[in-house]
Design a protein around this motif. Structure first.
Motif, PDB file in Angstrom:
ATOM      1  N   ASN A  25       0.862  -5.265 -11.396  1.00  0.00           N
ATOM      2  CA  ASN A  25       0.897  -6.161 -10.237  1.00  0.00           C
ATOM      3  C   ASN A  25       2.129  -5.833  -9.396  1.00  0.00           C
ATOM      4  N   THR A  26       2.272  -6.529  -8.298  1.00  0.00           N
ATOM      5  CA  THR A  26       3.375  -6.249  -7.372  1.00  0.00           C
ATOM      6  C   THR A  26       4.732  -6.453  -8.037  1.00  0.00           C
ATOM      7  N   ASP A  31       9.977  -4.526 -10.151  1.00  0.00           N
ATOM      8  CA  ASP A  31      10.887  -4.338 -11.284  1.00  0.00           C
ATOM      9  C   ASP A  31      11.193  -2.857 -11.511  1.00  0.00           C
ATOM     10  N   LEU A  32      10.160  -2.021 -11.485  1.00  0.00           N
ATOM     11  CA  LEU A  32      10.352  -0.587 -11.654  1.00  0.00           C
ATOM     12  C   LEU A  32      11.177  -0.018 -10.508  1.00  0.00           C
ATOM     13  N   LEU A  33      10.851  -0.411  -9.310  1.00  0.00           N
ATOM     14  CA  LEU A  33      11.573   0.039  -8.124  1.00  0.00           C
ATOM     15  C   LEU A  33      13.047  -0.343  -8.204  1.00  0.00           C
ATOM     16  N   GLY A  34      13.318  -1.580  -8.582  1.00  0.00           N
ATOM     17  CA  GLY A  34      14.699  -2.039  -8.723  1.00  0.00           C
ATOM     18  C   GLY A  34      15.465  -1.238  -9.763  1.00  0.00           C
ATOM     19  N   ASN A  35      14.806  -0.955 -10.874  1.00  0.00           N
ATOM     20  CA  ASN A  35      15.419  -0.185 -11.948  1.00  0.00           C
ATOM     21  C   ASN A  35      15.766   1.227 -11.462  1.00  0.00           C
ATOM     22  N   ILE A  36      14.826   1.871 -10.814  1.00  0.00           N
ATOM     23  CA  ILE A  36      15.035   3.231 -10.307  1.00  0.00           C
ATOM     24  C   ILE A  36      16.107   3.245  -9.211  1.00  0.00           C
ATOM     25  N   TYR A  37      16.009   2.292  -8.297  1.00  0.00           N
ATOM     26  CA  TYR A  37      16.955   2.195  -7.180  1.00  0.00           C
ATOM     27  C   TYR A  37      18.374   1.933  -7.702  1.00  0.00           C
ATOM     28  N   TYR A  38      18.503   1.053  -8.689  1.00  0.00           N
ATOM     29  CA  TYR A  38      19.801   0.709  -9.278  1.00  0.00           C
ATOM     30  C   TYR A  38      20.453   1.940  -9.911  1.00  0.00           C
ATOM     31  N   GLN A  39      19.620   2.831 -10.451  1.00  0.00           N
ATOM     32  CA  GLN A  39      20.141   4.038 -11.093  1.00  0.00           C
ATOM     33  C   GLN A  39      20.462   5.146 -10.084  1.00  0.00           C
ATOM     34  N   GLY A  40      20.254   4.852  -8.797  1.00  0.00           N
ATOM     35  CA  GLY A  40      20.645   5.791  -7.757  1.00  0.00           C
ATOM     36  C   GLY A  40      19.585   6.802  -7.357  1.00  0.00           C
ATOM     37  N   ASP A  57      -8.482  -0.244  -5.330  1.00  0.00           N
ATOM     38  CA  ASP A  57      -9.480  -1.047  -4.617  1.00  0.00           C
ATOM     39  C   ASP A  57      -8.725  -1.731  -3.484  1.00  0.00           C
ATOM     40  N   LEU A  58      -8.799  -1.161  -2.305  1.00  0.00           N
ATOM     41  CA  LEU A  58      -7.965  -1.629  -1.193  1.00  0.00           C
ATOM     42  C   LEU A  58      -8.217  -3.085  -0.824  1.00  0.00           C
ATOM     43  N   LYS A  59      -9.377  -3.609  -1.189  1.00  0.00           N
ATOM     44  CA  LYS A  59      -9.685  -5.015  -0.879  1.00  0.00           C
ATOM     45  C   LYS A  59      -8.750  -5.981  -1.606  1.00  0.00           C
ATOM     46  N   THR A  60      -8.155  -5.560  -2.717  1.00  0.00           N
ATOM     47  CA  THR A  60      -7.260  -6.444  -3.464  1.00  0.00           C
ATOM     48  C   THR A  60      -5.919  -6.628  -2.759  1.00  0.00           C
ATOM     49  N   GLY A  61      -5.539  -5.665  -1.931  1.00  0.00           N
ATOM     50  CA  GLY A  61      -4.262  -5.744  -1.220  1.00  0.00           C
ATOM     51  C   GLY A  61      -3.065  -5.289  -2.038  1.00  0.00           C
ATOM     52  N   ALA A  63      -2.318  -2.330  -3.325  1.00  0.00           N
ATOM     53  CA  ALA A  63      -1.745  -1.051  -2.880  1.00  0.00           C
ATOM     54  C   ALA A  63      -0.816  -1.260  -1.686  1.00  0.00           C
ATOM     55  N   GLY A  64      -1.267  -2.011  -0.714  1.00  0.00           N
ATOM     56  CA  GLY A  64      -0.445  -2.254   0.466  1.00  0.00           C
ATOM     57  C   GLY A  64       0.853  -2.959   0.132  1.00  0.00           C
ATOM     58  N   GLU A  65       0.774  -3.970  -0.737  1.00  0.00           N
ATOM     59  CA  GLU A  65       1.981  -4.710  -1.128  1.00  0.00           C
ATOM     60  C   GLU A  65       2.974  -3.807  -1.847  1.00  0.00           C
ATOM     61  N   ILE A  66       2.470  -3.027  -2.791  1.00  0.00           N
ATOM     62  CA  ILE A  66       3.348  -2.167  -3.585  1.00  0.00           C
ATOM     63  C   ILE A  66       3.955  -1.070  -2.716  1.00  0.00           C
ATOM     64  N   LEU A  67       3.144  -0.422  -1.935  1.00  0.00           N
ATOM     65  CA  LEU A  67       3.650   0.673  -1.118  1.00  0.00           C
ATOM     66  C   LEU A  67       4.627   0.191  -0.055  1.00  0.00           C
ATOM     67  N   GLN A  68       4.449  -1.040   0.420  1.00  0.00           N
ATOM     68  CA  GLN A  68       5.403  -1.617   1.375  1.00  0.00           C
ATOM     69  C   GLN A  68       6.780  -1.782   0.733  1.00  0.00           C
ATOM     70  N   LYS A  69       6.801  -2.173  -0.539  1.00  0.00           N
ATOM     71  CA  LYS A  69       8.086  -2.316  -1.250  1.00  0.00           C
ATOM     72  C   LYS A  69       8.793  -0.968  -1.333  1.00  0.00           C
ATOM     73  N   PHE A  70       8.059   0.082  -1.707  1.00  0.00           N
ATOM     74  CA  PHE A  70       8.670   1.413  -1.794  1.00  0.00           C
ATOM     75  C   PHE A  70       9.170   1.869  -0.426  1.00  0.00           C
ATOM     76  N   SER A  71       8.417   1.595   0.605  1.00  0.00           N
ATOM     77  CA  SER A  71       8.837   1.958   1.961  1.00  0.00           C
ATOM     78  C   SER A  71      10.085   1.194   2.381  1.00  0.00           C
ATOM     79  N   ASN A  72      10.128  -0.098   2.094  1.00  0.00           N
ATOM     80  CA  ASN A  72      11.283  -0.923   2.463  1.00  0.00           C
ATOM     81  C   ASN A  72      12.576  -0.406   1.829  1.00  0.00           C
ATOM     82  N   TYR A  73      12.476   0.048   0.572  1.00  0.00           N
ATOM     83  CA  TYR A  73      13.657   0.546  -0.133  1.00  0.00           C
ATOM     84  C   TYR A  73      13.880   2.044   0.107  1.00  0.00           C
TER      85      TYR A  73
END
Length: 120
Positions: A25-26, A31-40, A57-61, A63-73
């Motif tokens: 889930n998002t 959590d994974l993104l934060g861990n990776i980002y924290y490690q530089g 399944d793009l209808k669930t949304g 993918a968009g939520e997760i990829l937006q987080k990676f883009s933001n960071y």
């Protein structure tokens, strides 16, 4: 889950190694993104098998939520897998456009992932 490091062009590229789903889930992605980002790190390789099938399944949304987080960071993501089973035009277009931009990459091999993420 473990993190395997690859080095290319003076970059360390972490790869998630797991036999189970790591991103269900998002919040798992955050959590994974934060861990990776924290490690530089500013990039990561994740395998298709480690991501919930709902992601594709793009209808669930999800993918968009997760990829937006990676883009933001500004963390580049390579998802390694066999995407041939996803035949809907919308997911195919989504993967094509993502690969074109380079922030999020859908690739067939670890070597291709390392190659994409090692280029600025």
């Amino acid at each position: 889950m473990e993190i395997k490091l690859h080095q290319r062009n003076e970059l360390n590229i972490p790869e998630v190694i797991s036999e189970s789903i790591v991103i269900d889930n998002t919040q798992d992605a955050v959590d994974l993104l934060g861990n990776i980002y924290y490690q530089g790190f500013d990039n990561i390789i994740v395998h298709q098998k480690n991501i919930t099938p709902d992601f594709f399944d793009l209808k669930t949304g999800i993918a968009g939520e997760i990829l937006q987080k990676f883009s933001n960071y500004r963390v580049r993501l390579a998802i390694v897998g066999d995407f041939s089973s996803y035949s809907s035009k919308s997911i195919q277009d989504f993967m094509f456009e993502s690969n074109k931009l380079g922030q999020i990459n859908f690739v067939e091999s670890e070597a291709e992932a390392i190659d994409r993420l090692s280029k600025k």
